[in-house]
Design an enzyme around this catalytic site. Structure first.
Site, PDB file in Angstrom:
ATOM      1  N   LYS A 184      -0.892  -9.667   2.978  1.00 25.93           N
ATOM      2  CA  LYS A 184      -0.373  -9.229   3.957  1.00 25.93           C
ATOM      3  C   LYS A 184      -1.473  -8.359   4.969  1.00 25.93           C
ATOM      4  O   LYS A 184      -2.009  -7.278   4.139  1.00 25.93           O
ATOM      5  CB  LYS A 184       0.922  -8.372   3.724  1.00 25.93           C
ATOM      6  CG  LYS A 184       1.549  -7.912   5.152  1.00 25.93           C
ATOM      7  CD  LYS A 184       2.875  -7.122   4.899  1.00 25.93           C
ATOM      8  CE  LYS A 184       2.620  -5.618   4.002  1.00 25.93           C
ATOM      9  NZ  LYS A 184       2.166  -4.755   5.205  1.00 25.93           N
ATOM     10  N   GLU A 219      -1.547  -5.767   8.080  1.00 21.99           N
ATOM     11  CA  GLU A 219      -1.134  -4.949   9.136  1.00 21.99           C
ATOM     12  C   GLU A 219      -1.972  -5.469  10.404  1.00 21.99           C
ATOM     13  O   GLU A 219      -3.118  -5.304  10.576  1.00 21.99           O
ATOM     14  CB  GLU A 219      -1.075  -3.321   9.178  1.00 21.99           C
ATOM     15  CG  GLU A 219      -0.358  -2.788   7.984  1.00 21.99           C
ATOM     16  CD  GLU A 219      -0.187  -1.457   8.035  1.00 21.99           C
ATOM     17  OE1 GLU A 219      -0.552  -0.679   8.922  1.00 21.99           O
ATOM     18  OE2 GLU A 219       0.487  -1.067   7.005  1.00 21.99           O
ATOM     19  N   ASP A 227       0.823  -1.166  -0.003  1.00 17.17           N
ATOM     20  CA  ASP A 227       0.158   0.061   0.149  1.00 17.17           C
ATOM     21  C   ASP A 227       0.723   1.422   0.050  1.00 17.17           C
ATOM     22  O   ASP A 227       0.224   2.144  -0.072  1.00 17.17           O
ATOM     23  CB  ASP A 227      -0.986   0.108   1.201  1.00 17.17           C
ATOM     24  CG  ASP A 227      -0.375  -0.023   2.508  1.00 17.17           C
ATOM     25  OD1 ASP A 227       0.877  -0.037   2.497  1.00 17.17           O
ATOM     26  OD2 ASP A 227      -1.102   0.143   3.640  1.00 17.17           O
ATOM     27  N   SER A 228       2.300   0.990   0.055  1.00 19.20           N
ATOM     28  CA  SER A 228       3.079   2.250   0.011  1.00 19.20           C
ATOM     29  C   SER A 228       3.149   2.785  -1.550  1.00 19.20           C
ATOM     30  O   SER A 228       3.747   3.828  -1.973  1.00 19.20           O
ATOM     31  CB  SER A 228       4.435   1.729   0.093  1.00 19.20           C
ATOM     32  OG  SER A 228       4.988   0.518  -0.515  1.00 19.20           O
ATOM     33  N   GLU A 259       8.475  -4.424  11.444  1.00 18.74           N
ATOM     34  CA  GLU A 259       9.007  -2.739  11.120  1.00 18.74           C
ATOM     35  C   GLU A 259       9.493  -2.147  12.166  1.00 18.74           C
ATOM     36  O   GLU A 259       8.682  -1.968  13.022  1.00 18.74           O
ATOM     37  CB  GLU A 259       7.804  -2.232   9.990  1.00 18.74           C
ATOM     38  CG  GLU A 259       8.201  -0.972   9.471  1.00 18.74           C
ATOM     39  CD  GLU A 259       7.330  -0.438   8.543  1.00 18.74           C
ATOM     40  OE1 GLU A 259       7.546   0.580   8.037  1.00 18.74           O
ATOM     41  OE2 GLU A 259       6.278  -1.113   8.115  1.00 18.74           O
ATOM     42  N   ASP A 311      -0.795  -6.239  -0.316  1.00 26.03           N
ATOM     43  CA  ASP A 311      -0.801  -5.845   0.945  1.00 26.03           C
ATOM     44  C   ASP A 311      -2.152  -5.234   1.045  1.00 26.03           C
ATOM     45  O   ASP A 311      -2.697  -4.179  -0.036  1.00 26.03           O
ATOM     46  CB  ASP A 311       0.125  -4.570   0.862  1.00 26.03           C
ATOM     47  CG  ASP A 311       0.400  -4.052   2.227  1.00 26.03           C
ATOM     48  OD1 ASP A 311      -0.099  -4.561   3.129  1.00 26.03           O
ATOM     49  OD2 ASP A 311       1.226  -3.006   2.254  1.00 26.03           O
TER      50      ASP A 311
END
Length: 270
Positions: free
Chosen positions: A111, A113, A42-43, A180, A81
């Site tokens: 993925k 979070e 999502d970056s 992270e 993500d």
């Protein structure tokens, strides 16, 4: 192409390499380099869509980029993500959003979070055939809660919370764990505790693998975080090439004779 089982088996055996990619040309280059995992992060919100954070990224955004990457990838494991509020609010909607990435866009895993709210969700997804890569430590989708992007797990209480969540997500069926921006000794402790591989970003060398945003790794970003390394200077090369193009057009050097052709049958018209 490695499977999630192959990746899990790499824990402690072979360093895992993971990079982000958001488009087909980049994915093809990353794949050909032998990277084990391509994360469609999502970056993309920061790197490609012009946003100041990842929060505006939508499920449709990620799906579009996952499809582009998966179509260009032959060997690496492609992980989607899941963006802000696409999972964790309602289980049925979370599963539908994650399943779309596998069913329609050909990702091999997603993925998340993670936090306490994703333990049961991870188990449900895995039971339904959606492999889950967990993500703990600094979770950028919580930027408004953090007030920025601070290092996490810097005291024993906070470190224990991360360690407990790591154990819980492994027990729930996660096949790997991104760590992270946490202290390297905490990452080493978590890596030693788990059987699944840890993949670090700003978490030190003891993790089973490493991940970077590709823009940072190739030197395309104007700014990179302190824990990233630029292994090239693509930004400088692009600036030089664009400057040369502008100069060539303005001077009349481009296009030259070799860049165009004349049709003989049209001679009588001129």
């Amino acid at each position: 192409m490695p499977t999630v089982r192959d990746l899990t088996a790499m824990a402690g055996e072979k360093p895992i390499t993971m990079l982000t990619a958001y488009d087909a040309p980049t994915a093809e280059l990353v794949d050909e380099a032998g990277v084990d995992v391509i994360l469609v992060g999502d970056s993309v919100g920061n790197t490609s869509l012009g946003h100041e954070s990842t929060l505006p990224v939508t499920v449709d955004d990620i799906a579009r980029h996952v499809g582009a990457v998966s179509r260009a990838t032959d060997n690496a494991l492609v992980v989607a993500d899941m963006p802000f509020l696409s999972v964790g609010v309602d289980d049925a909607e979370s599963i539908e959003n994650a399943g779309r990435m596998l069913k329609e866009e050909n990702a091999e895993a997603v993925k998340l979070e993670c936090g306490p709210h994703t333990v049961d969700l991870t188990e449900k997804m895995v039971q339904l055939g959606i492999p889950v890569m967990a993500h703990l430590g600094l979770t950028p989708q919580h930027v408004n809660h953090y007030g920025g992007y601070p290092r996490q797990g810097t005291d024993r209480e906070a470190a224990d919370r991360i360690l407990d969540l790591a154990r819980e997500h492994e027990a729930a069926g996660a096949f790997s764990l991104v760590l992270e921006h946490i202290p390297s000794n905490l990452a080493a402790e978590i890596t030693a505790e788990l059987d699944i591989p840890t993949i670090g970003i700003g978490a030190g060398p003891a993790c089973d693998g490493q991940v970077l945003v590709v823009d940072d790794a190739i030197g395309l970003s104007e700014w990179s975080p302190s824990f990233a390394e630029q292994f090239g200077s693509v930004r400088e090369e692009m600036e030089s090439a664009v400057d040369d193009y502008v100069s060539a057009v303005e001077s009349g050097a481009f296009p030259a004779d070799e860049h165009s052709h004349e049709a003989e049958d049209l001679d009588e018209l001129y």
